[in-house]
Design a protein around this motif. Structure first.
Motif, mmCIF file in Angstrom:
data_model
loop_
_atom_site.group_PDB
_atom_site.id
_atom_site.type_symbol
_atom_site.label_atom_id
_atom_site.label_comp_id
_atom_site.label_asym_id
_atom_site.label_seq_id
_atom_site.Cartn_x
_atom_site.Cartn_y
_atom_site.Cartn_z
ATOM 1 N N MET A 186 2.447 6.659 -9.501
ATOM 2 C CA MET A 186 2.310 6.554 -7.820
ATOM 3 C C MET A 186 3.644 7.145 -7.292
ATOM 4 N N GLY A 187 4.444 7.273 -8.084
ATOM 5 C CA GLY A 187 5.878 7.645 -7.288
ATOM 6 C C GLY A 187 6.544 6.476 -6.666
ATOM 7 N N LEU A 188 6.263 5.317 -7.019
ATOM 8 C CA LEU A 188 6.843 3.921 -6.586
ATOM 9 C C LEU A 188 6.961 2.936 -7.467
ATOM 10 N N SER A 189 7.729 2.140 -7.388
ATOM 11 C CA SER A 189 7.785 1.057 -8.274
ATOM 12 C C SER A 189 6.707 -0.042 -8.093
ATOM 13 N N SER A 190 6.351 -0.754 -9.080
ATOM 14 C CA SER A 190 5.015 -1.760 -8.821
ATOM 15 C C SER A 190 5.318 -2.485 -7.464
ATOM 16 N N ALA A 191 6.513 -2.988 -7.490
ATOM 17 C CA ALA A 191 6.807 -3.908 -6.235
ATOM 18 C C ALA A 191 6.751 -3.109 -4.874
ATOM 19 N N ASP A 192 6.892 -1.924 -4.783
ATOM 20 C CA ASP A 192 6.635 -1.156 -3.784
ATOM 21 C C ASP A 192 5.098 -0.780 -3.436
ATOM 22 N N SER A 193 4.557 -0.593 -4.582
ATOM 23 C CA SER A 193 3.185 0.217 -4.560
ATOM 24 C C SER A 193 1.864 -0.668 -4.353
ATOM 25 N N MET A 194 2.293 -1.917 -5.045
ATOM 26 C CA MET A 194 1.200 -2.846 -4.896
ATOM 27 C C MET A 194 0.930 -3.946 -3.827
ATOM 28 N N VAL A 195 -0.087 -3.894 -3.265
ATOM 29 C CA VAL A 195 -0.417 -4.900 -2.109
ATOM 30 C C VAL A 195 -1.624 -5.801 -2.488
ATOM 31 N N ILE A 196 -1.431 -6.879 -3.179
ATOM 32 C CA ILE A 196 -2.517 -7.958 -3.686
ATOM 33 C C ILE A 196 -2.551 -8.914 -2.621
ATOM 34 N N LEU A 197 -3.764 -9.242 -2.404
ATOM 35 C CA LEU A 197 -4.300 -10.411 -1.539
ATOM 36 C C LEU A 197 -5.629 -11.176 -2.054
ATOM 37 N N LEU A 198 -5.524 -12.343 -2.138
ATOM 38 C CA LEU A 198 -6.436 -13.405 -2.436
ATOM 39 C C LEU A 198 -7.209 -13.759 -1.342
ATOM 40 N N PRO A 199 -8.283 -13.976 -1.354
ATOM 41 C CA PRO A 199 -9.131 -14.565 -0.185
ATOM 42 C C PRO A 199 -8.775 -16.109 0.129
ATOM 43 N N SER A 200 -8.461 -16.099 1.522
ATOM 44 C CA SER A 200 -8.136 -17.323 2.041
ATOM 45 C C SER A 200 -9.024 -18.700 1.730
ATOM 46 N N ALA A 201 -10.297 -18.136 1.871
ATOM 47 C CA ALA A 201 -11.476 -19.323 1.355
ATOM 48 C C ALA A 201 -12.612 -18.404 0.808
ATOM 49 N N PRO A 202 -12.343 -18.452 -0.479
ATOM 50 C CA PRO A 202 -13.617 -17.566 -1.309
ATOM 51 C C PRO A 202 -14.810 -17.995 -0.742
ATOM 52 N N ASN A 203 -15.857 -16.976 -0.787
ATOM 53 C CA ASN A 203 -17.355 -17.312 -0.461
ATOM 54 C C ASN A 203 -18.159 -17.854 -1.557
#
Length: 244
Positions: free
Chosen positions: A227-244
């Motif tokens: 990616m050309g970036l560290s994992s901390a800079d590259s990754m954006v992880i989101l969990l659903p606030s209220a899973p369906n």
């Protein structure tokens, strides 16, 4: 989310990113390939994986903010965990044999960088530069082996074996198929026999597979080379606030 909702998810992603002009976005991973996992109740349990390709000089914190805001609506709306990775364009182009590139769905949700269909093409053919292609195809195996030392060993060892089988099938490597119970030894032998120069992430793992920080060391190397970036800079992880 049900499997039949995947086409709706992809249409919603296209709407969500329709006005974005400074990146190109596509799906990768199991949902893109169509081999996602489902739970006992039939719901999709795989994450949604996206690649956000940006220019070399992009403002990464600003990109992360935009991606987080857009993907929050997707994650909450479909009740699914999302993993976005940001890739700088020059490295994205060089990493054509990387697993995430091979797994990409061949349709951009938005294409602000005007990569077009050529953005999904591999850099040449395996037979043109077999050792380079082989080095990239090896990469996921030590990545998951290293990850298994710290997180969910059963799942990650299974992923390492599946990656090894993909490697064996692509290059017709019977020693890899026969070596699934000792993949580090099988990889050492493959690299020596084929004269492959391993990627930094592979070399790190094979040099010190029991290092206490090997999972993070390998992960960081994989992201920089892919990616050309560290994992901390590259990754954006989101969990659903209220899973369906």
């Amino acid at each position: 989310m049900r499997p039949e909702d995947v086409p709706l998810l992809f249409r919603e992603l296209a709407r969500e990113f329709a006005d974005v002009t400074d990146m190109s976005v596509a799906a990768t991973g199991s949902l893109a390939r169509g081999d996602h996992r489902t739970g006992p109740g039939g719901d999709v349990v795989s994450n949604l994986d996206l690649v956000h390709v940006v220019a070399e000089d992009a403002d990464v914190p600003e990109v992360r903010h935009l991606v987080g805001r857009r993907m929050r609506r997707i994650s909450d709306g479909f009740g699914i965990e999302t993993t976005s990775v940001i890739a700088r364009l020059p490295v994205f182009r060089q990493a054509g044999h990387a697993h995430y590139r091979i797994s990409m769905r061949r349709e951009w949700f938005c294409d602000g960088l005007e990569l077009g269909s050529e953005g999904f093409e591999l850099p040449g053919h395996d037979e043109d530069d077999p050792r380079t292609a082989l080095a990239w195809m090896v990469q996921p195996v030590p990545y998951y082996l290293a990850k298994a030392t710290g997180v969910d060993p059963t799942t990650n060892l299974a992923k390492a074996r599946r990656a090894a089988l993909r490697l064996a099938d692509r290059f017709d490597l019977d020693p890899i198929r026969d070596g699934l119970d000792n993949l580090p030894r099988a990889l050492h032998a493959l690299i020596a026999e084929r004269g492959v120069t391993p990627l930094e992430s592979t070399a790190r793992y094979l040099a010190a597979p029991t290092h206490p920080d090997i999972a993070q060391l390998v992960r960081d190397a994989v992201f920089v080379e892919s990616m050309g970036l560290s994992s901390a800079d590259s990754m954006v992880i989101l969990l659903p606030s209220a899973p369906n």
